[in-house]
Design a protein around this motif. Sequence first.
Motif, PDB file in Angstrom:
ATOM      1  N   MET A 136       0.863  -1.136   0.133  1.00 44.25           N
ATOM      2  CA  MET A 136       0.055   0.349   0.002  1.00 44.25           C
ATOM      3  C   MET A 136       0.805   1.391  -0.106  1.00 44.25           C
ATOM      4  O   MET A 136       0.340   2.224  -0.569  1.00 44.25           O
ATOM      5  CB  MET A 136      -0.913  -0.148   1.121  1.00 44.25           C
ATOM      6  CG  MET A 136      -2.064   0.890   1.053  1.00 44.25           C
ATOM      7  SD  MET A 136      -3.018   0.802  -0.292  1.00 44.25           S
ATOM      8  CE  MET A 136      -4.074   1.983   0.035  1.00 44.25           C
ATOM      9  N   GLN A 137       2.075   1.142   0.525  1.00 42.48           N
ATOM     10  CA  GLN A 137       3.084   2.293   0.629  1.00 42.48           C
ATOM     11  C   GLN A 137       3.256   2.746  -0.895  1.00 42.48           C
ATOM     12  O   GLN A 137       3.294   3.893  -0.938  1.00 42.48           O
ATOM     13  CB  GLN A 137       4.213   1.718   1.494  1.00 42.48           C
ATOM     14  CG  GLN A 137       5.035   2.953   1.727  1.00 42.48           C
ATOM     15  CD  GLN A 137       6.131   2.557   2.649  1.00 42.48           C
ATOM     16  OE1 GLN A 137       6.305   1.532   3.074  1.00 42.48           O
ATOM     17  NE2 GLN A 137       6.859   3.568   3.396  1.00 42.48           N
ATOM     18  N   GLN A 138       3.464   1.839  -1.776  1.00 43.54           N
ATOM     19  CA  GLN A 138       3.821   2.063  -3.108  1.00 43.54           C
ATOM     20  C   GLN A 138       2.858   2.964  -3.738  1.00 43.54           C
ATOM     21  O   GLN A 138       2.805   3.614  -4.607  1.00 43.54           O
ATOM     22  CB  GLN A 138       4.330   0.915  -3.909  1.00 43.54           C
ATOM     23  CG  GLN A 138       3.154  -0.170  -4.181  1.00 43.54           C
ATOM     24  CD  GLN A 138       3.355  -1.194  -5.073  1.00 43.54           C
ATOM     25  OE1 GLN A 138       4.213  -0.976  -5.891  1.00 43.54           O
ATOM     26  NE2 GLN A 138       2.886  -2.260  -4.831  1.00 43.54           N
ATOM     27  N   VAL A 139       1.535   2.700  -3.394  1.00 43.91           N
ATOM     28  CA  VAL A 139       0.261   3.405  -3.764  1.00 43.91           C
ATOM     29  C   VAL A 139       0.254   4.766  -3.443  1.00 43.91           C
ATOM     30  O   VAL A 139       0.141   5.762  -4.255  1.00 43.91           O
ATOM     31  CB  VAL A 139      -1.105   2.518  -3.419  1.00 43.91           C
ATOM     32  CG1 VAL A 139      -2.148   3.457  -4.124  1.00 43.91           C
ATOM     33  CG2 VAL A 139      -1.205   1.283  -4.256  1.00 43.91           C
ATOM     34  N   HIS A 140       0.641   5.074  -2.105  1.00 38.76           N
ATOM     35  CA  HIS A 140       0.603   6.596  -1.551  1.00 38.76           C
ATOM     36  C   HIS A 140       1.868   7.045  -2.113  1.00 38.76           C
ATOM     37  O   HIS A 140       1.556   8.387  -2.541  1.00 38.76           O
ATOM     38  CB  HIS A 140       0.985   6.127   0.027  1.00 38.76           C
ATOM     39  CG  HIS A 140      -0.602   5.728   0.575  1.00 38.76           C
ATOM     40  ND1 HIS A 140      -1.402   6.474   1.019  1.00 38.76           N
ATOM     41  CD2 HIS A 140      -0.739   4.461   0.898  1.00 38.76           C
ATOM     42  CE1 HIS A 140      -2.477   5.879   1.467  1.00 38.76           C
ATOM     43  NE2 HIS A 140      -1.969   4.723   1.409  1.00 38.76           N
ATOM     44  N   LYS A 141       2.965   6.618  -2.330  1.00 40.25           N
ATOM     45  CA  LYS A 141       4.067   7.099  -2.946  1.00 40.25           C
ATOM     46  C   LYS A 141       3.648   7.527  -4.490  1.00 40.25           C
ATOM     47  O   LYS A 141       4.169   8.756  -4.734  1.00 40.25           O
ATOM     48  CB  LYS A 141       5.391   6.357  -3.110  1.00 40.25           C
ATOM     49  CG  LYS A 141       6.572   6.855  -3.647  1.00 40.25           C
ATOM     50  CD  LYS A 141       7.614   6.043  -3.468  1.00 40.25           C
ATOM     51  CE  LYS A 141       9.004   6.491  -4.054  1.00 40.25           C
ATOM     52  NZ  LYS A 141       9.120   7.609  -4.891  1.00 40.25           N
ATOM     53  N   TYR A 142       3.157   6.665  -5.272  1.00 37.72           N
ATOM     54  CA  TYR A 142       2.529   6.910  -6.545  1.00 37.72           C
ATOM     55  C   TYR A 142       1.683   8.220  -6.847  1.00 37.72           C
ATOM     56  O   TYR A 142       2.003   8.929  -7.439  1.00 37.72           O
ATOM     57  CB  TYR A 142       2.131   5.670  -7.308  1.00 37.72           C
ATOM     58  CG  TYR A 142       1.679   5.870  -8.715  1.00 37.72           C
ATOM     59  CD1 TYR A 142       2.875   5.549  -9.458  1.00 37.72           C
ATOM     60  CD2 TYR A 142       0.860   6.527  -9.526  1.00 37.72           C
ATOM     61  CE1 TYR A 142       2.753   5.561 -10.906  1.00 37.72           C
ATOM     62  CE2 TYR A 142       0.727   6.554 -10.490  1.00 37.72           C
ATOM     63  CZ  TYR A 142       1.550   6.203 -11.416  1.00 37.72           C
ATOM     64  OH  TYR A 142       1.508   6.359 -12.772  1.00 37.72           O
ATOM     65  N   ILE A 143       0.943   8.324  -5.730  1.00 44.76           N
ATOM     66  CA  ILE A 143      -0.191   9.347  -5.516  1.00 44.76           C
ATOM     67  C   ILE A 143       0.683  10.562  -5.355  1.00 44.76           C
ATOM     68  O   ILE A 143       0.388  11.792  -5.989  1.00 44.76           O
ATOM     69  CB  ILE A 143      -1.108   9.113  -4.543  1.00 44.76           C
ATOM     70  CG1 ILE A 143      -2.003   7.995  -4.991  1.00 44.76           C
ATOM     71  CG2 ILE A 143      -1.951  10.493  -4.343  1.00 44.76           C
ATOM     72  CD1 ILE A 143      -3.217   7.353  -3.975  1.00 44.76           C
ATOM     73  N   ASN A 144       1.594  10.495  -4.206  1.00 52.58           N
ATOM     74  CA  ASN A 144       2.548  11.708  -4.015  1.00 52.58           C
ATOM     75  C   ASN A 144       3.087  12.334  -5.281  1.00 52.58           C
ATOM     76  O   ASN A 144       3.349  13.388  -5.559  1.00 52.58           O
ATOM     77  CB  ASN A 144       3.277  11.443  -2.817  1.00 52.58           C
ATOM     78  CG  ASN A 144       2.641  11.508  -1.599  1.00 52.58           C
ATOM     79  OD1 ASN A 144       1.403  12.236  -1.463  1.00 52.58           O
ATOM     80  ND2 ASN A 144       3.118  10.614  -0.673  1.00 52.58           N
ATOM     81  N   ASP A 145       3.805  11.340  -6.040  1.00 51.96           N
ATOM     82  CA  ASP A 145       4.717  11.461  -7.156  1.00 51.96           C
ATOM     83  C   ASP A 145       3.891  12.142  -8.091  1.00 51.96           C
ATOM     84  O   ASP A 145       4.442  12.767  -9.028  1.00 51.96           O
ATOM     85  CB  ASP A 145       5.532  10.319  -7.549  1.00 51.96           C
ATOM     86  CG  ASP A 145       6.753   9.671  -6.585  1.00 51.96           C
ATOM     87  OD1 ASP A 145       6.695  10.688  -5.630  1.00 51.96           O
ATOM     88  OD2 ASP A 145       6.889   8.556  -6.675  1.00 51.96           O
ATOM     89  N   HIS A 146       2.788  11.611  -8.306  1.00 54.79           N
ATOM     90  CA  HIS A 146       1.844  12.057  -9.605  1.00 54.79           C
ATOM     91  C   HIS A 146       0.671  12.999  -9.292  1.00 54.79           C
ATOM     92  O   HIS A 146       0.204  13.361 -10.139  1.00 54.79           O
ATOM     93  CB  HIS A 146       1.111  10.832 -10.070  1.00 54.79           C
ATOM     94  CG  HIS A 146       2.348  10.010 -10.957  1.00 54.79           C
ATOM     95  ND1 HIS A 146       2.993   9.183 -10.110  1.00 54.79           N
ATOM     96  CD2 HIS A 146       2.517   9.607 -12.108  1.00 54.79           C
ATOM     97  CE1 HIS A 146       3.877   8.271 -10.905  1.00 54.79           C
ATOM     98  NE2 HIS A 146       3.697   8.974 -12.125  1.00 54.79           N
ATOM     99  N   TYR A 147       0.889  13.662  -8.044  1.00 56.61           N
ATOM    100  CA  TYR A 147      -0.375  14.607  -7.835  1.00 56.61           C
ATOM    101  C   TYR A 147      -0.254  15.770  -8.740  1.00 56.61           C
ATOM    102  O   TYR A 147      -1.541  16.308  -9.139  1.00 56.61           O
ATOM    103  CB  TYR A 147      -0.022  14.887  -6.257  1.00 56.61           C
ATOM    104  CG  TYR A 147      -1.348  15.917  -5.683  1.00 56.61           C
ATOM    105  CD1 TYR A 147      -2.350  15.214  -5.036  1.00 56.61           C
ATOM    106  CD2 TYR A 147      -1.273  16.911  -5.792  1.00 56.61           C
ATOM    107  CE1 TYR A 147      -3.544  16.011  -4.643  1.00 56.61           C
ATOM    108  CE2 TYR A 147      -2.231  17.906  -5.461  1.00 56.61           C
ATOM    109  CZ  TYR A 147      -3.391  17.284  -4.765  1.00 56.61           C
ATOM    110  OH  TYR A 147      -4.448  18.224  -4.366  1.00 56.61           O
TER     111      TYR A 147
END
Length: 193
Positions: free
Chosen positions: A1-12
């Motif tokens: 799930m951490q990778q999903v949160h990182k992806y969201i932060n990186d692509h926000y």
Amino acid sequence: MQQVHKYINDHYSRWLDHAVYHCNLHGMTDEANDVLNEVLAYLLRKNQKELIKLRNTKAKYGQFPDGEPYMEIDIYVLAAIKLNVTSPTSPYQSKYKKSNEELNIDFSRHYYNPEDDEGEDRPAQIMEKVDLVRKIYDSIYLSEYAKEVFEFRFFHGLSFSEWTGPESKKDLYDIYNSIIDLIRNKISGGCLF
């Protein structure tokens, strides 16, 4: 799930650019952050397995301007942004632009290709289908309790785990699925009214 949160932060910021573009086109200049945050709040309500799958699956088409390919999560977010901005009955507009929330759509089933903006009007097609369901729903006799269950799940898009009554999830799903079956039968049988 951490990778999903990182992806969201990186692509926000990329998603925010998309939201700004569509909001500006539709006279919602100061609402891009709100639209994107509403989309992300809805996205993060999905179960972890589904989120991880969206994050890890490369989309069949599309890429960001720098050449990075879209993942399914990007397609989901971009489509949800456009729908929430363009449709007066979208979850965002229903929640913030109207006093009554009328519906919520599961965007994960709908793909968005930014190159097709000039072509078909996907939000309009989705809204036509939802309107058909609404007309059929309004035409069938249901108890007030059954209506409450169906509207909770279908039109408000809430999970039965959020239901505050004493009923079991199984009972709630049985009621919900029986109404879905009624609606499907009316559509497939041509008996709309």
